[in-house]
Structures are given as C-alpha cells and as structure tokens.
Motif scaffolding. Structure first.
Motif: not given
Length: 731
Positions: A396-404
């Motif tokens: 829910x926090x990630x909006x720019x596909x930075x999770x990985x």
C-alpha cells in the motif's frame, strides 16, 4: 414432406393457425418413428434452395397474428432432448440425430419465447430437459480434459454438435430475463454434480464463462450468488470439489464485479469471508487440500476486488480488517490457537486485495479506522502474522515499484536505481499526524524477541519505502529520531538477543545512507560512508546482509567510531539548513516515553511526552494568559497515574449517584412541613454575610485615582455598597 414444406412456405400469416395443428401432427408422427432417417426428416427441410435449413425452425420463425395458446410443445421438448442424447451405433447417423435434436430445441425456444400466451418454456419441467441436453453435447474431450476450453472453429457451426449446442446455450441465456436466470443456472449446477464434472473443472469454467458473457450484464450478480449458494450446499463435500467450485467462482467473479454496486459488493465479500472462517474451523484445516480451497477463495476475493473502483477496494480492506480477531494486552496482540489461522487467512485476503489497489494519497489509503487496527496487528505475538502485516504496508505504501529494490538492507543505495518523487502536501500532512504512531509500532515490533531475519528485513523495507515516498525536510527529523532510537535499543536493551542487536545496527546504517541519499544531504552522506568504512575494517558483522546467527565471540559492546553519533548528525542537518533542535531533544522512541502516544498530539509542533513532563510544552491556554501562573502536573504522566485518575473519577460518579438517589427519596417521602422548613430562605444569614463582606472594604473604589498612589481613606458614614436586600427579592 415436399408438399408440406411447400405449403409452409406459401402459407400467409393470416391462415397459419389453420395449418399449425396439421403440421405439428405430421412432425410428431415422423418423430415417433423408430427409423432415424424419418426422425431427421421431421426436422430437416428437403428444399434444394436452402439445404440444411430446418423445417421446424422455419416454422418457429414465422410470426402469427393470433397466438396459438392451445398449442403445447411438451412432446417436442422431450423428443428433441432424447435425440440430443442419441447413442446410435453408426457415428454418422448419431451425429445427424444429435444435430437434429439441438436444432429442434432451438426452434422450440424461439417459438415459445416469441409468444407470451403459449406454454412457458422456463418451467423446470422443460429446462431440466433442454439445458442438460445442450451441456451433454457441449461436453467432450476438448472441453473437459484441458485448461483452455476454447474450441478450434475448424468446422461449420451447424455441422458440429458441441459448437452448435454452445451457440444454442448462448441464445438461451441471452433471452433469459432477470426472473428466469436461475431457471437456467439450477439445471447447469445439477448436471455438473450428477456427472462429477467439478474435478477437474475445465468444463465447468467454460460453461460459466459462456453464461457470464451471454447474460445481460446487470444480471451477472445473480450467477455469482447462485454459485456461492451452491458452494454452501457443498459445505460437507470433499475439499477438492469445494476447491474446484471456488476456483470456478474466481474465474468468473471479475466479470460480475463491474456491475456490483452498493450492498452487493460487501455481500459477496462477506460470503467469501464466511466460507474462509468455516474452512478454518474444520478439523482437516491443516491438510493440503483444505489449504488449496482457502487459496481459491482468496483468489476469488482478489479477482473480485481487482475490477472494483479504488474507493470500494478501501472499503473492502477495512471490512476484512474488522473481521480479524485480536485480544490486546500490553500493546501485544495475542489470541488463541484457533484464531491464529483465521488471522493469517484474513490478512492474506487483505494482502490479495491490496495488490489490486493503486495508492494515490496515503491519507486516502490509510484512514484511521483502517490504520489503527493494522498497527495493532503489527504487534501480534506470531512472527508470521507480523510479516504479513508488513507485506500489506509494502503493497500500500509503494507507488513507484521500489519494493523489490528495497527488500533487503544495503549500504549501496546508489546502485538500486530508485524512483524518487517529491512528496505531496497531503502526504506530508498525513505523516505529520500519524508518523509517530507508525514509527512507534515499528519500533515496538522490532523489540519482540520472536523476530526472525525476515521480520527485521520486512520492517526495514517498510521504513525504507516511507523514506523514499515521503522524504522531505518536514519528515526527515522524525525518521532520524527513529533511526537513533533503534541504535539506542541495540545498545541498551537487555531483553533482545545479540543477533537482533547486530541486525538493528545493520538496518540503522542502511537507513542513514538511504535518508542522506534520498534527501541529497552531502555532509550526512559523507558521514554515513565514513561509518560504513569503519565497520568494514573493524566490524563487518554490523553491515548487511543480515544473518540469523553470528559468531559467538562477537561482543555487542562497540567503539564510538562504529556508531552513528547524534551530535554529528545534528551538525550535518544544520549545515544543510535544517532545524536540528528536535533531534537534539533525544531519540524519543522508547517504550517508557512513547507507549501512550496518540494521534491527538499536534504534529505541526509535535512535542514528546518527555517535553510535556519537563515543562517545555504548554498544556493549555493558561500558559499564555497574562497574570496567570502556569501550573505543571505534579507527577509524571504515566499509565498508572491515568488509571488512578480514571478510577477516582468512577468512584466520584458512584458517590454522586448515591447522593442523588438519597435526595430524591427524601423529597418523595418526607413530610410537607419538613420540606418547607428546609427550603425556607435564610434571609438573616444571607444579609449578615453580605454586610460582613462589604464592611471589610475600607476604600471606596470610586475615590481611587487611576494611575495615582493609593492612600488610606476614611470610610464614609454609610458603608460602601451596603444594601439590604428585600425579602421577596432574595426569595
């Protein structure tokens, strides 16, 4: 047959009723013949100009001016259905008979639906014959034994029984009104049950896709509801059958999602959650088949939510969160063993919905009614549960596909190729208001002794995503306070393991590097690299990657050069033009100082409770009023003091209530004379008291000169303000 066909073609609408009975009797006689060729002849037209066209269908397409409400088609429905199930020894003749039966059923449907006064074809006695006949012809190896149930159209429609039966099924469903949808669905479900076509469910999925795409869109919810009810009926069936039904539901539920509005949305979600709860309570819940069933329900939930607008996805997530059982004790969520699995299943469902949601503004994504229970669950006693909560935050926090890119702590931030955008004003307001609560929950979650490496990494990812998504001058100080608090926790806590302490040191330096990089503070970046180089030389175990076990000879006591110095960080912030006063007040994140912090603390000039207790913050407007001395609380604001205050308040309320009851009883039962004497006004007492007060005044205020010196003045003969109040006035 040639003569009858010529008559049918030449017959006008006005005289058709005179011909109907004779024509149908002729067709019935041919159908009753045991000769397959005569049966086919009863359907096929022998006119050379239109080979392959069916005489009964031609008759069905002729509109009548006067309804033939006396005409009945029971025999034809039964006979055509029997022809659809032909098992003639000759494959070619069997195929012709099946085609003739399907075309006959098509003619009956067209003829009856075009006239309101003829026999109702939607009655169960007819649908229980028509629908299974079509399904029987649709069912073959191409549909039932492979996942892709789409047939290759290599033959003409009217020469292939499965394909032609599918066309007739589409036409039948498309003609159904809202009240007749269930008349079609009911025999479909019964056919799949009787012929054990749920496992595997390729054919079932194909049939329901045909129904969903053929039905009028506003009726699609009825199909989903019927399938859910059928799942209820199979509550005691084997997990494989229930899994196949749930999987079929997941494949078609997205089609209905676009037409679901209002209560129907939560009704579907509630039904799916009810099935999940029932599955959890089963004795075989630990079996692999039951887990597959639960996953199928979760997939159905996710597919349904995927096609809903974002505001409804938020409502669904809040609704699921309200169903999660918890028991809060000392801020640690603990439940019985029976509820742990239910918590896990519901959080997985929530995560599935979260993956379908695209966050725009955090204040919209995390309303307080959703954020607060989610933060509570981040302190669950089960480590797997806490991991699920952090994954929900990531999604829910990630909006720019930075999770990985931020999945694991690292000091090589420049190599990650992060996507960073300036935080919006609504996001800054959100993190000002709710940031301390979020940071405190993450801090306390890191304190738990049951943490694994995955838990620590997941919390790092959450913090790193907050840094990337919300990095600004307004939020960096609070983040750095948390980072320094984590270092203090690793240095001073005697409850956490040495392994967890080393993990904390690693994520502290990783976050410091990330903050300096994202905020582009060169001096802080240089200092962070200096600490990294010192650790590489002397304490490599304080750098990523995190480990579940370290060398037992390593000591948690560290040299000052290996730690992040708060003073140096403050100087770096000052050099960048930032106000570091808040950072110099101390880290502030600890169980003793912030355990009771709530959202009512003003975030614009947010003071910690330690600031309030030390007198640096104003408790009320009295501190700014002239001539009013500011009073500080006599004791520290702690849980015990607040509990004592609440207890005393409750006791006072009880005493006041008892007094009120006694007074009420007295006025109800006391004699009238007693009441008069009690309520009689005490004039003399009141007058003497007022005189005593006024006689003490020795200076007449009217004689005082403004700004001049005050001197003793002799009292006048009449005391100032001496007024004898009349009895009636006093009364």
């Amino acid at each position: 047959m040639e003569a009858m066909d010529q008559l049918l073609v030449a017959c006008h609408a006005q005289t058709l009723n005179l011909f109907v009975e004779s024509f149908l009797k002729m067709v019935q006689k041919l159908l009753e013949s045991p000769d397959p060729q005569l049966q086919i002849l009863a359907i096929q037209s022998v006119i050379e100009q239109s080979p392959g066209f069916f005489q009964f269908v031609r008759f069905a397409n002729i509109e009548e001016d006067t309804p033939s409400y006396h005409t009945r088609y029971d025999f034809f429905v039964s006979k055509y259905s029997a022809m659809c199930h032909s098992n003639h020894d000759n494959p070619a003749i069997r195929k012709q008979i099946k085609l003739a039966g399907i075309q006959g059923l098509q003619g009956v449907v067209r003829k009856t639906l075009s006239d309101d006064l003829v026999e109702n074809i939607w009655e169960p006695v007819h649908m229980d014959k028509i629908v299974p006949s079509l399904l029987y012809n649709m069912q073959n190896t191409r549909y039932a034994n492979k996942e892709d149930a789409t047939p290759e159209c290599t033959t003409e429609e009217r020469s292939d029984p499965p394909q032609f039966a599918e066309t007739c099924m589409r036409e039948l469903v498309g003609r159904a009104s809202f009240g007749h949808i269930r008349c079609v669905i009911r025999p479909v479900l019964r056919h799949l049950d009787n012929h054990q076509l749920w496992v595997p469910n390729y054919f079932a999925i194909h049939v329901f896709r045909i129904i969903m795409f053929s039905i009028q869109s506003q009726y699609s919810y009825t199909v989903v509801e019927a399938l859910m009810t059928h799942l209820d009926d199979h509550s005691k069936s084997s997990p494989k059958i229930r899994t196949s039904i749930a999987d079929t539901l997941s494949k078609i539920i997205s089609i209905a999602a676009g037409e679901s509005v209002g209560p129907s949305v939560l009704e579907i979600i509630n039904s799916l959650l009810s099935h999940l709860r029932v599955s959890v309570t089963r004795n075989q819940s630990s079996s692999n088949d039951e887990q597959l069933y639960q996953e199928a329900l979760i997939n159905a939930l996710g597919e349904f939510a995927n096609h809903l607008p974002d505001y409804q996805k938020i409502e669904i997530m809040m609704f699921i969160m309200s169903k999660v059982p918890y028991n809060q004790t000392d801020r640690i969520i603990s439940v019985g063993k029976g509820d742990v699995l239910l918590q896990s299943i519901l959080l997985k469902s929530l995560l599935k919905v979260g993956t379908k949601y695209k966050t725009i503004h955090l204040n919209t994504t995390f309303p307080p009614s959703f954020l607060e229970p989610l933060l509570r669950m981040s302190l669950a006693s089960d480590a797997e549960m806490r991991l699920l909560v952090q994954k929900i935050f990531h999604t829910l926090i990630d909006r720019h596909n930075n999770i990985a890119k931020l999945a694991k702590p690292t000091v090589n931030v420049a190599e990650l190729d992060l996507v960073v955008e300036k935080s919006s004003r609504p996001d800054v307001i959100f993190i000002r208001k709710h940031g301390p609560e979020i940071y405190l929950a993450l801090y306390e979650s890191l304190e738990l002794t049951s943490n694994t490496v995955e838990n620590v990494e997941s919390i790092y990812t959450t913090l790193a995503l907050l840094v990337v998504e919300l990095a600004s001058e307004d939020t960096i100080l609070e983040l750095l306070r948390l980072v320094l608090s984590l270092q203090d926790l690793a240095l001073t806590s005697g409850q956490i393991s040495v392994t967890l302490k080393f993990n904390l040191h690693a994520i502290v330096i990783s976050l410091l590097v990330l903050i300096s990089y994202v905020c582009n503070i060169t001096s802080l970046m240089d200092y962070a690299q200096k600490v990294v180089e010192a650790r590489r030389k002397e304490a490599l175990h304080l750098l990523p990657n995190l480990q579940s076990q370290y060398d037992t000879n390593l000591t948690p006591r560290l040299a000052a050069t290996l730690l992040v110095d708060q003073t140096v960080v403050s100087e770096c912030l000052k050099g960048a033009g930032l106000d570091s006063e808040k950072l110099q007040q101390g880290s502030g994140y600890s169980s003793t100082s912030l355990q009771h912090r709530h959202s009512w603390v003003d975030s614009a000039g947010r003071n910690s409770l330690a600031d309030i207790n030390s007198g640096t913050g104003e408790l009320d407007s009295g501190g700014s009023s002239p001539g009013v001395q500011k009073k500080l609380p006599g004791e520290e604001l702690t849980f015990e003091s607040m509990k004592r205050i609440l207890t005393e308040t409750n006791n006072n309320n009880v005493i006041e209530e008892e007094k009120r009851i006694q007074l009420s009883q007295f006025f109800r039962s006391a004699p009238f004379q007693d009441l008069v004497s009690i309520t009689q006004p005490k004039h003399d007492v009141l007058q003497s008291k007022l005189s005593e007060i006024f006689n003490t005044l020795t200076v007449d205020p009217r004689n005082i000169i403004p700004g001049g010196p005050q001197t003793d003045a002799k009292p006048s003969q009449t005391p100032a303000y001496e007024i004898h109040f009349p009895e009636l006035f006093v009364y």
